[in-house]
Design an enzyme around this catalytic site. Structure first.
Site, mmCIF file in Angstrom:
data_model
loop_
_atom_site.group_PDB
_atom_site.id
_atom_site.type_symbol
_atom_site.label_atom_id
_atom_site.label_comp_id
_atom_site.label_asym_id
_atom_site.label_seq_id
_atom_site.Cartn_x
_atom_site.Cartn_y
_atom_site.Cartn_z
ATOM 1 N N ASN A 149 -0.484 1.541 1.703
ATOM 2 C CA ASN A 149 -0.144 1.679 3.113
ATOM 3 C C ASN A 149 -0.013 3.152 3.499
ATOM 4 O O ASN A 149 0.638 3.930 2.809
ATOM 5 C CB ASN A 149 1.181 0.977 3.408
ATOM 6 N N GLU A 175 -3.325 4.858 -5.751
ATOM 7 C CA GLU A 175 -2.863 4.573 -4.394
ATOM 8 C C GLU A 175 -2.894 5.830 -3.521
ATOM 9 O O GLU A 175 -3.218 5.752 -2.328
ATOM 10 C CB GLU A 175 -1.458 3.972 -4.430
#
Length: 853
Positions: free
Chosen positions: A262, A295
């Site tokens: 995210n 990530e």
């Protein structure tokens, strides 16, 4: 049974969204049982779509309180998957949709959307979780900047982007970058932070924060260090700098995946964020380093540039896996890293490609996209990037990536966009290479040789076996890196890359002084299976002298597999040539200890079952297990003095360090202990367990004792010592099952499911028992089918709470057709029993259909 037939989504049916989102504003009034979500979304017609469309908003499990368009209240009638706003009721041009909904985070056991974990609110929206938060066009090609307000009395309130305001009971966040809904994130809880800063190459000061539960603050240092190294590496290697003022990471106990990228708020399974020498193994540290980097790298390859639709998932995942592999090679050594990646590919992706769940890197259809977060999309997808890198060269690869970032920043893209930048940068047609994205299965490359007085001819033939829905295959463009080695060990021809692009091609090498030993597929240059009838003598030459470390390892692995297959088929024993090659390798101090540790490991039981199945034979898990155990004992007996010397030499003086050097030494030392336990009754292992000051050696020694059935005291001690640490307790559950004797594995797993610490709704804990049984092939497939029944019972139970988690564990059964009729009958009965269960999820239903049909 399911109430309605699930809808199949097809790549060929893609249509651009009829409306784009210009801005999204969300307000959350948090409550465990009645969270209110207020959404204000500014829509505009998409000029690339045909006018006159209805607006379909996805939504699941939402209680609609109120809705309006341009401030005028409307009456909307949601169905089970969302609501439709008819075109006739929509204003011309841009308009604002507002909705207030109520959701229940506390009751969300599926861990998708907004849910609770240990009193903390958190989200998981990839792939389609945002529709469980509010009504929205929940698809990756709808991108918008987000403003988020969180209202709660919890002390830490986090969302995407930069913090723009906060006060007692509220916080506001703004993300200026257009993001799809799957990247939305929210976390709220009583958390403790670890803080640092990073100055980007562009001069931006970035606040780095890692948030954890109280008591875990001392386990974040390595994750923070890995993050800073990843940020620096991405600037130096790819020229990509971070683009916000804050980068937050939150460790969450209940999480289906490893982590989620995210924008500005990465959420991590706590297993991949928390580490201390006493509680985490060297393997855990390496996983944290890799996943933190993965990530973070998504910030550009996944966030700034995302995928147009979920069929293009590998566009972000395959590329980012390749980038994290490059990073880890730079951090820990490219040879050992590459060998590990190849082993993972074989164990997970080749297995997938050989069974009923085979699918292309870019699938043509799906029912539930969560079922396609697979080794094919991730690991094989990364191999396609690696092949592109090899085919076009470093300079063209860098130019293509620069062009990709410049041309497509802020866009949702396709595989065609990706291939186009390489064709432009390299100036070559890659249409044949693109077939890799659409064709399932693992290609076979058959190798034959001819020698005629200084003239050496190598003939390569390629074919790909049929896979579900694809009976016929086209020839692929396969880069085959090779070198030629003389019988005395000298390299006659250094590595060069041949391009195999036809069903059959021959390559001739003139003027050679002797018949060479060919080293084919150096660096594992393509994800293929090579069939090459090398003699044991030729393999011994490669094992001793190949300058390519991957193929040197492969030669030893192939020797070991040949010997094990002979033991399985004929009851043979490891010959002196193999044992001497192992001894020579073990004594070679010029070799990385981590390499030697890998070379000592025998091929796994599932690997051997796959090899027998590929040869047209029916594997017997009991015979395979017995052969592997016998080989381990015979190797230990033959090499005992060398193993004892290695055990003494590989001590790591000084304080614990997770760096590659010390980790490699510990890996070799633990491997030596595991083998010695088979000849000394576990004496050395018990000594290591008693004195260990780090989890690598403690758990390694305990595993060695478990493997010989002499760990009762240590098992009890391990539990007493670590009962309060949830991540270490996962190890306590899984290790017992992984090392259990085949006839005891299922009953032990069942017993552990009754343990008071077995929290079955926690994905890590569920995997540590039911998933671990699947990693003990002889135990899962023990006669009578007790393992099958236990797994099926728990899949039915988990499917009702967490369909995504249950569907992923169901892949334990994906190779069921390779076994004998009795085992197939037992497994089919359990799969049919699951399928007949009332309320079966879409996730599980699709997996069962694919495995059974």
């Amino acid at each position: 049974m399911r109430d309605t037939a699930p809808q199949t989504i097809h790549l060929a049916d893609y249509q651009p969204p009829p409306f784009l989102v210009e801005h999204t504003a969300l307000t959350f009034r948090l409550s465990p049982t009645a969270t209110r979500v207020l959404a204000q979304i500014r829509f505009a017609p998409n000029p690339k779509a045909r006018p006159g469309h209805d607006l379909r908003l996805d939504g699941e499990g939402l209680r609609l309180i109120a809705a309006s368009i341009n401030g005028q209240p409307i009456t909307a009638a949601p169905d089970t998957t969302g609501l439709t706003l008819p075109a006739r009721d929509l204003p011309q041009g841009a308009f604002v949709w507002q909705a207030e909904v109520e959701i229940t985070p506390e009751g969300n056991t599926a861990l998708e959307g907004l849910y609770m974990s240990g009193g903390m609110y958190c989200t998981q929206c990839e792939a389609e979780g945002f529709r469980k938060i509010t009504f929205y066009p929940d698809r990756p090609d709808v991108m918008a900047p987000f403003d988020v307000r969180i209202e709660s009395d919890l002390p830490v309130l986090l969302s995407n982007g930069n913090l723009v305001g906060q006060g007692a009971g509220w916080a506001e966040w703004h993300d200026p970058h257009p993001n799809p809904s799957y990247l939305f994130a929210l976390v709220a809880g009583d958390l403790r932070g670890s803080f640092d800063r990073f100055r980007t190459i562009e001069g931006r000061e970035v606040a780095l924060n890692i948030w954890v539960r109280p008591g875990d603050e001392d386990k974040t240092a390595y994750a923070m260090d890995a993050l800073k190294r990843a940020m620096l590496w991405d600037e130096q290697v790819y020229g990509r700098a971070y683009d916000l003022d804050i980068f937050n990471i939150v460790a969450v106990d209940d999480f289906n995946m490893g982590a989620m990228e995210n924008k500005g708020l990465n959420i991590f399974n706590s297993r991949y964020a928390l580490a201390s020498p006493q509680t985490a193994t060297d393997g855990d540290y390496a996983s944290i380093e890799r996943i933190i980097a993965h990530e973070y790298f998504h910030n550009w390859t996944g966030n700034r540039i995302t995928c147009r639709d979920w069929f293009q998932l590998s566009l972000k995942e395959g590329l980012t896996v390749f980038r994290d592999q490059q990073f880890m090679g730079d951090m820990r050594g490219h040879a050992v890293k590459r060998i590990g990646d190849v082993q993972t590919l074989r164990e997970r992706q080749f297995r997938e490609d050989a069974g009923p769940l085979a699918h292309p890197v870019r699938p043509e259809s799906y029912v539930e996209i969560n079922n396609f977060y697979t080794a094919t999309v991730y690991e094989k997808g990364a191999e396609l990037i690696r092949m592109l890198h090899l085919l076009v060269g470093e300079a063209s690869y860098s130019a293509a990536l620069d062009l990709y970032f410049t041309r497509h920043d802020g866009q949702a893209c396709t595989i065609e966009d990706w291939i186009a930048v390489f064709e432009e940068a390299a100036g070559r047609d890659l249409s044949q290479f693109k077939r890799w994205y659409g064709q399932a299965g693992t290609p076979r490359v058959d190798v034959t040789e001819e020698w005629d007085a200084g003239r050496y001819t190598l003939t390569l033939r390629q074919h790909t076996p049929p896979t579900p829905g694809q009976p016929l295959k086209e020839p692929l463009l396969i880069p085959v890196a090779l070198g030629l080695i003389g019988r005395g060990g000298a390299e006659i021809l250094p590595t060069q890359v041949l391009e195999l692009n036809s069903p059959e091609q021959s390559f001739t090498f003139e003027g050679l002084p002797e018949r060479p030993v060919v080293s084919v597929l150096r660096g594992f240059s393509a994800p293929v299976i090579v069939n090459h009838g090398l003699s044991h003598e030729d393999r011994a030459v490669l094992l001793a002298h190949d300058t390519d470390p991957v193929n040197r390892f492969e030669a030893g692995r192939a020797l070991a597999q040949d010997i094990l297959l002979a033991m399985i088929r004929k009851g043979a024993k490891p010959g002196p040539q193999y044992l001497e090659a192992l001894r020579h390798m073990l004594r070679d101090e010029g070799l990385d200890p981590a390499f030697r540790a890998l070379a000592l490991r025998l091929p796994g039981e599932d690997d051997l079952a796959g090899a027998l199945h590929a040869a047209g034979e029916i594997p017997d898990p009991d015979v395979i297990h017995h052969a592997r155990e016998t080989a381990s004992r015979l190797i230990a007996e033959a090499l005992a003095p060398d193993l004892a010397a290695i055990f003494a030499a590989m001590q790591t003086p000084g304080p614990y360090s997770p760096d590659a050097r010390d980790a490699g030494r510990r890996a070799l030392r633990v491997q030596a202990v595991a083998l010695l336990a088979r000849v000394d009754g576990g004496a050395k292992a018990a000594e290591v367990f008693a004195r260990a000051d780090n989890m690598t050696e403690q758990s390694g020694a305990w595993g060695a004792l478990l493997a010989i059935g002499k760990a009762e005291e240590q098992t009890a001690q391990f539990y007493r010592q670590w009962a309060g640490d949830r991540l270490v307790l996962d190890k306590w559950f899984s290790a017992q099952i992984l090392h259990a004797a085949p006839e005891e594995a299922a009953s032990l797993a069942e017993k552990l499911t009754q343990h008071p610490d077995f929290e079955w709704k926690n994905p890590n804990r569920f995997r540590s028992v039911i998933g671990a049984l699947g990693m003990n092939p002889a135990g899962l497939h023990a006669k009578g089918g007790a393992g099958y029944r236990l797994v099926a019972d728990w899949l039915i139970r988990l499917d009702g709470a967490n369909p995504q988690g249950a569907a992923r564990i169901s892949t334990l059964f994906e190779t069921w057709r390779r076994y004998d009729h009795e085992r197939q009958t037992l497994i089919r009965a359990e799969l049919e029993r699951i399928r007949a269960h009332d309320g079966l999820s879409r996730d599980m239903g699709e997996m069962l259909e694919r495995m059974l049909e």
